[in-house]
Design a protein around this motif. Structure first.
Motif, PDB file in Angstrom:
ATOM      1  N   ALA A   1      -5.020  -6.055  -3.084  1.00  0.00           N
ATOM      2  CA  ALA A   1      -4.707  -5.437  -1.800  1.00  0.00           C
ATOM      3  C   ALA A   1      -3.578  -6.240  -1.162  1.00  0.00           C
ATOM      4  N   PRO A   2      -2.690  -5.663  -0.380  1.00  0.00           N
ATOM      5  CA  PRO A   2      -2.697  -4.282   0.111  1.00  0.00           C
ATOM      6  C   PRO A   2      -2.021  -3.288  -0.832  1.00  0.00           C
ATOM      7  N   GLY A   3      -2.059  -3.549  -2.130  1.00  0.00           N
ATOM      8  CA  GLY A   3      -1.431  -2.609  -3.059  1.00  0.00           C
ATOM      9  C   GLY A   3      -2.475  -1.699  -3.675  1.00  0.00           C
ATOM     10  N   ARG A   4      -2.035  -0.566  -4.203  1.00  0.00           N
ATOM     11  CA  ARG A   4      -2.962   0.309  -4.934  1.00  0.00           C
ATOM     12  C   ARG A   4      -2.184   1.186  -5.895  1.00  0.00           C
TER      13      ARG A   4
ATOM     14  N   GLY B   1       5.209   1.196   6.374  1.00  0.00           N
ATOM     15  CA  GLY B   1       4.460   2.234   5.653  1.00  0.00           C
ATOM     16  C   GLY B   1       4.242   1.822   4.212  1.00  0.00           C
ATOM     17  N   GLU B   2       3.671   2.714   3.425  1.00  0.00           N
ATOM     18  CA  GLU B   2       3.403   2.403   2.027  1.00  0.00           C
ATOM     19  C   GLU B   2       4.665   2.580   1.195  1.00  0.00           C
ATOM     20  N   LEU B   3       5.061   1.523   0.473  1.00  0.00           N
ATOM     21  CA  LEU B   3       6.299   1.588  -0.300  1.00  0.00           C
ATOM     22  C   LEU B   3       5.989   1.316  -1.773  1.00  0.00           C
ATOM     23  N   PRO B   4       6.731   1.982  -2.667  1.00  0.00           N
ATOM     24  CA  PRO B   4       6.432   1.821  -4.098  1.00  0.00           C
ATOM     25  C   PRO B   4       7.003   0.529  -4.692  1.00  0.00           C
ATOM     26  N   ALA B   5       6.137  -0.282  -5.320  1.00  0.00           N
ATOM     27  CA  ALA B   5       6.595  -1.444  -6.073  1.00  0.00           C
ATOM     28  C   ALA B   5       6.909  -1.022  -7.500  1.00  0.00           C
ATOM     29  N   VAL B   6       6.188   0.000  -7.965  1.00  0.00           N
ATOM     30  CA  VAL B   6       6.491   0.631  -9.247  1.00  0.00           C
ATOM     31  C   VAL B   6       6.497   2.124  -8.984  1.00  0.00           C
ATOM     32  N   ALA B   7       7.535   2.829  -9.445  1.00  0.00           N
ATOM     33  CA  ALA B   7       7.633   4.254  -9.169  1.00  0.00           C
ATOM     34  C   ALA B   7       7.769   5.057 -10.462  1.00  0.00           C
ATOM     35  N   HIS B   8       6.839   5.927 -10.703  1.00  0.00           N
ATOM     36  CA  HIS B   8       6.890   6.871 -11.830  1.00  0.00           C
ATOM     37  C   HIS B   8       7.236   6.197 -13.153  1.00  0.00           C
ATOM     38  N   ALA B   9       6.547   5.113 -13.466  1.00  0.00           N
ATOM     39  CA  ALA B   9       6.869   4.396 -14.707  1.00  0.00           C
ATOM     40  C   ALA B   9       6.203   5.069 -15.904  1.00  0.00           C
ATOM     41  N   ASP B  10       6.979   5.268 -16.939  1.00  0.00           N
ATOM     42  CA  ASP B  10       6.513   5.811 -18.222  1.00  0.00           C
ATOM     43  C   ASP B  10       6.851   4.799 -19.289  1.00  0.00           C
TER      44      ASP B  10
ATOM     45  N   THR C   1       2.589   5.021 -10.407  1.00  0.00           N
ATOM     46  CA  THR C   1       3.163   4.599  -9.130  1.00  0.00           C
ATOM     47  C   THR C   1       2.196   3.642  -8.448  1.00  0.00           C
ATOM     48  N   VAL C   2       2.720   2.487  -8.045  1.00  0.00           N
ATOM     49  CA  VAL C   2       1.908   1.505  -7.337  1.00  0.00           C
ATOM     50  C   VAL C   2       2.507   1.333  -5.944  1.00  0.00           C
ATOM     51  N   LEU C   3       1.695   1.556  -4.915  1.00  0.00           N
ATOM     52  CA  LEU C   3       2.184   1.443  -3.546  1.00  0.00           C
ATOM     53  C   LEU C   3       1.667   0.172  -2.898  1.00  0.00           C
ATOM     54  N   TYR C   4       2.514  -0.441  -2.069  1.00  0.00           N
ATOM     55  CA  TYR C   4       2.069  -1.584  -1.265  1.00  0.00           C
ATOM     56  C   TYR C   4       2.198  -1.209   0.204  1.00  0.00           C
ATOM     57  N   ARG C   5       1.164  -1.540   0.990  1.00  0.00           N
ATOM     58  CA  ARG C   5       1.218  -1.251   2.410  1.00  0.00           C
ATOM     59  C   ARG C   5       2.057  -2.328   3.091  1.00  0.00           C
TER      60      ARG C   5
ATOM     61  N   ALA D   1      11.160 -10.388 -28.812  1.00  0.00           N
ATOM     62  CA  ALA D   1      10.680  -9.012 -28.645  1.00  0.00           C
ATOM     63  C   ALA D   1      11.222  -8.054 -29.703  1.00  0.00           C
ATOM     64  N   ASP D   2      10.382  -7.085 -30.112  1.00  0.00           N
ATOM     65  CA  ASP D   2      10.837  -5.983 -30.972  1.00  0.00           C
ATOM     66  C   ASP D   2      11.466  -4.904 -30.112  1.00  0.00           C
ATOM     67  N   ARG D   3      10.843  -4.688 -28.937  1.00  0.00           N
ATOM     68  CA  ARG D   3      11.321  -3.657 -28.028  1.00  0.00           C
ATOM     69  C   ARG D   3      11.610  -4.278 -26.670  1.00  0.00           C
ATOM     70  N   LEU D   4      12.491  -3.635 -25.941  1.00  0.00           N
ATOM     71  CA  LEU D   4      12.924  -4.179 -24.667  1.00  0.00           C
ATOM     72  C   LEU D   4      12.847  -3.081 -23.618  1.00  0.00           C
ATOM     73  N   ALA D   5      12.239  -3.377 -22.476  1.00  0.00           N
ATOM     74  CA  ALA D   5      12.267  -2.451 -21.343  1.00  0.00           C
ATOM     75  C   ALA D   5      12.827  -3.214 -20.158  1.00  0.00           C
ATOM     76  N   VAL D   6      13.772  -2.596 -19.456  1.00  0.00           N
ATOM     77  CA  VAL D   6      14.432  -3.257 -18.341  1.00  0.00           C
ATOM     78  C   VAL D   6      13.995  -2.595 -17.048  1.00  0.00           C
ATOM     79  N   MET D   7      13.557  -3.396 -16.086  1.00  0.00           N
ATOM     80  CA  MET D   7      13.119  -2.838 -14.802  1.00  0.00           C
ATOM     81  C   MET D   7      14.056  -3.244 -13.687  1.00  0.00           C
ATOM     82  N   TYR D   8      14.245  -2.321 -12.743  1.00  0.00           N
ATOM     83  CA  TYR D   8      15.036  -2.628 -11.554  1.00  0.00           C
ATOM     84  C   TYR D   8      14.483  -1.829 -10.393  1.00  0.00           C
ATOM     85  N   GLY D   9      14.233  -2.486  -9.283  1.00  0.00           N
ATOM     86  CA  GLY D   9      13.764  -1.794  -8.080  1.00  0.00           C
ATOM     87  C   GLY D   9      12.547  -0.915  -8.324  1.00  0.00           C
ATOM     88  N   GLY D  10      11.628  -1.372  -9.173  1.00  0.00           N
ATOM     89  CA  GLY D  10      10.388  -0.628  -9.399  1.00  0.00           C
ATOM     90  C   GLY D  10      10.497   0.473 -10.442  1.00  0.00           C
TER      91      GLY D  10
END
Lengths: 344, 334
Positions: A73-76, A32-41, A24-28, A235-244
């Protein structure tokens, strides 16, 4: 094609070069602090090219940067781990140890790498700076290695080192970016939007080179892009991201043939293609969310989703395995998402 | 609507030490853009396609040839009266982030040209507000939400729609779209292309579409023509589908081979072609300009210059001594 798929599956079972867990990456922000990436595996299996696709603001560049523990910064990085083969957990590194890993283990080619070269120094001088920053003892060896890589990519190594960035074309600067990323023998290559701002012929040449270097150097490669065409090409593999969130991943050809998340399906349907009926293709409705407009509860895609149900507003779907080597985060029946017709 | 005949443009620069450098950006381009029609120019960076767009909008001069707008040859029109002709031809720029003034709201961005237009036509300025809302609806935006906003509050796709609405404020007959979708998220591109297609059918606006991405040229609608431009010269042209499906010039074939293949949905064409070298716009040759990069060039190609025409029993026009259709474009598998 079956061979490739099988091979990829075997590799996936083998060790992953990079394993991201619960990142999880949060940006201030002023809200408040909001996630740009949330629980990514996600795993980058050794020796494969993984494509990470999403619209602007989906968090794909943030995820790529966090592999180097380089969130500005302001991310972590607020939680999770990133295990890199032979290095350990990158999120726990700092200072000197972290600087060593960047470059020696992980090579990064920045978005618009055309503009990331110093205009006042020749490429060769920048190479020496890089060597000094990493305490390289054998500078001659470093230069030899750079020339070797440049030759491998179809450039005149000696000439490139003597050039200023303005003397090189866009495609060549991109290649120089790759040389600098790999010259310290990094095993993992991360490319952020490698072909944006290049015309078709240069794009094809750069993709071909990525493919070649990847194979010859035995790399593990991550390509971050918003262009479905680009990833499906290499690409051999594909990962699709949406809203973090990572909403779907799997072997590239399988995901393209049978997308199991409505977002993936819509993204494929929205790509301008050289084949197929132009009337069935259509743009995604609505606009991609940013940090502040991502839904806080339920599924992040539900507002643009043709299949949204009541449950989508209440519970956030987890990224779960639904078929061998395929994962998705969606409440709808996989059969439904595959059968909603072109560009739904 | 627009007729261009043998347009040429040469740039000369003189460096203190390097001597004179001559770049022939356009070497005699002609085309006809009918009312409601669509002509696409494709080529790689540095081929002159952007110069062409600038010339047609009056932002750049040309040194040879004729430009006819609505039946009037522009060189016969005094400089100060040309503006009224160029008003009919509006440009949609590549980068919607820099094409809009960040300190002005959409309301102001559309209001100013609308008021100016109202003065020209003698309409009352009172209609301006309604017209702005009407234009935003036409480009698929919701006026009440968008009018008070600044450009940074809009997404890339929305911004490009505002740019199109602004181009429409002066009642143009031709839109020139120079890489109009290449800076926009892939997911939004088809929306913009669909809008341009709509404007053609609903308002009878003609479209000149300039791009390096051949696939997008397929989406501008029926009856489109594709012109492939190389170093300032059109080397193949014909109906969009014909040129894409059976290209005969090796350069066109290289361009089409470079389009990414959606593996799993498409298979690469069996005859995929790669140019032998990178573009060097300084080489001078009496022969075919593409010969140094062409896998099929022979002695004749380096000695003699091929001209655009229909030879070798080929449907489209081309400038090649050895026109052979090749299957370079990806083939759909599902």
């Amino acid at each position: 094609m079956t061979d490739t798929v099988q091979l990829t599956a075997e590799r996936a079972e083998a060790a992953a070069e990079v394993s991201v867990r619960d990142l999880t990456v949060l940006y201030r922000t002023d809200q408040g602090e909001l996630p740009a990436v949330a629980h990514a595996d996600i795993d980058l299996p050794t020796g494969t090219i993984t494509g990470l696709v999403g619209e602007s603001g989906s968090g794909k560049s943030t995820l790529a940067l966090s592999l180097m523990n380089a969130i500005p910064a302001p991310g972590r990085i607020s939680s999770g781990s990133i295990q890199v083969n032979g290095v350990g957990d990158v999120t726990r590194l700092e200072g000197r140890a972290l600087r060593r890993v960047r470059g020696r283990a992980l090579g990064y080619v920045f978005q618009a790498s055309q503009n990331s070269l110093n205009p006042l120094k020749t490429v060769g001088k920048q190479l020496l700076d890089l060597g000094r920053a990493h305490d390289v003892q054998d500078m001659r060896g470093l230069v030899r290695r750079a020339r070797e890589l440049a030759d491998e990519m179809g450039m005149d190594g000696a000439r490139v080192l003597d050039s200023y960035q303005h003397e090189l074309s866009g495609g060549m600067r991109q290649r120089v970016g790759i040389v600098l990323a790999l010259v310290l023998n990094a095993r993992v290559l991360i490319l952020d939007e490698p072909t944006t701002a290049l015309d078709m012929l240069s794009q094809a040449a750069v993709l071909e080179i990525v493919r070649k270097v990847h194979r010859q150097e035995g790399l593990t490669t991550l390509v971050v892009t918003h262009d479905m065409g680009v990833v499906s090409e290499i690409a051999d593999r594909l990962a699709v991201m949406y809203g973090g969130r990572i909403v779907e991943d799997g072997p590239a050809t399988e995901v393209l043939q049978r997308p199991a998340h409505p977002y993936t399906r819509a993204l494929i349907g929205a790509t301008a293609r050289i084949t197929g009926d132009t009337d069935t293709a259509r743009a995604l409705p609505g606009r991609p969310p940013d940090l502040t407009t991502v839904p806080r509860t339920g599924c992040v895609f539900r507002e643009r989703c043709p299949l949204a149900m009541d449950v989508c507003a209440e519970t956030e779907p987890q990224l779960l395995t639904w078929a061998p080597d395929r994962r998705r985060a969606c409440h709808a029946d996989p059969a439904t998402t595959a059968a909603t017709g072109e560009g739904a | 609507m627009i007729e261009a005949r043998n347009i040429t443009r040469t740039y000369r620069t003189r460096g203190a030490f390097t001597g004179e450098r001559v770049v022939q950006a356009l070497r005699g381009v002609d085309f006809t853009l009918p009312r409601g029609g669509a002509v696409s120019f494709i080529g790689e960076s540095g081929c002159g396609k952007t110069t062409l767009g600038k010339i047609l909008t009056g932002l750049e001069t040309f040194d040879g040839g004729e430009l006819v707008v609505d039946g009037v040859e522009l060189s016969t029109v005094p400089q100060r009266r040309r503006a009224s002709y160029f008003r009919r031809i509006q440009m949609i720029h590549q980068d919607p982030y820099s094409a809009l003034n960040p300190t002005r709201t959409v309301d102001q961005i559309l209001g100013d040209p609308l008021r100016m237009r109202a003065r020209q036509t003698g309409d009352r300025a009172a209609g301006v507000v309604d017209r702005a809302a009407e234009l935003l609806e036409l480009v698929g935006l919701e006026p009440d939400g968008v009018l008070p906003k600044y450009p940074h509050q809009l997404s890339g796709g929305q911004r490009q729609r505002v740019v199109i609405a602004r181009a429409l404020t002066v009642d143009p007959e031709v839109l020139i779209a120079d890489e109009a979708v290449s800076m926009i998220d892939v997911s939004m591109r088809l929306g913009i292309l669909g809008l341009l297609r709509d404007l053609r059918t609903r308002l009878g606006i003609s479209l000149l579409f300039i791009t390096h991405d051949v696939a997008t040229a397929r989406y501008v609608g029926d009856g489109g023509e594709l012109h492939v431009i190389y170093r300032g010269e059109v080397i193949e042209r014909g109906p969009t589908d014909t040129v894409i499906q059976s290209p005969v010039h090796p350069y066109t074939q290289c361009l089409l081979s470079a389009v990414p293949v959606m593996r799993g949905l498409e298979e690469p064409g069996p005859d995929r072609l790669v140019p032998l070298a990178a573009l060097d716009e300084r080489t001078r040759t009496p022969g075919c300009l593409f010969a140094p990069r062409c896998p099929f060039a022979d002695e004749r190609c380096t000695a003699e210059h091929p001209v655009l025409g229909r030879t070798g029993g080929v449907e489209q026009e081309h400038a090649c001594f050895h026109p052979v259709p090749r299957r370079v474009v990806a083939v759909e598998t599902v």
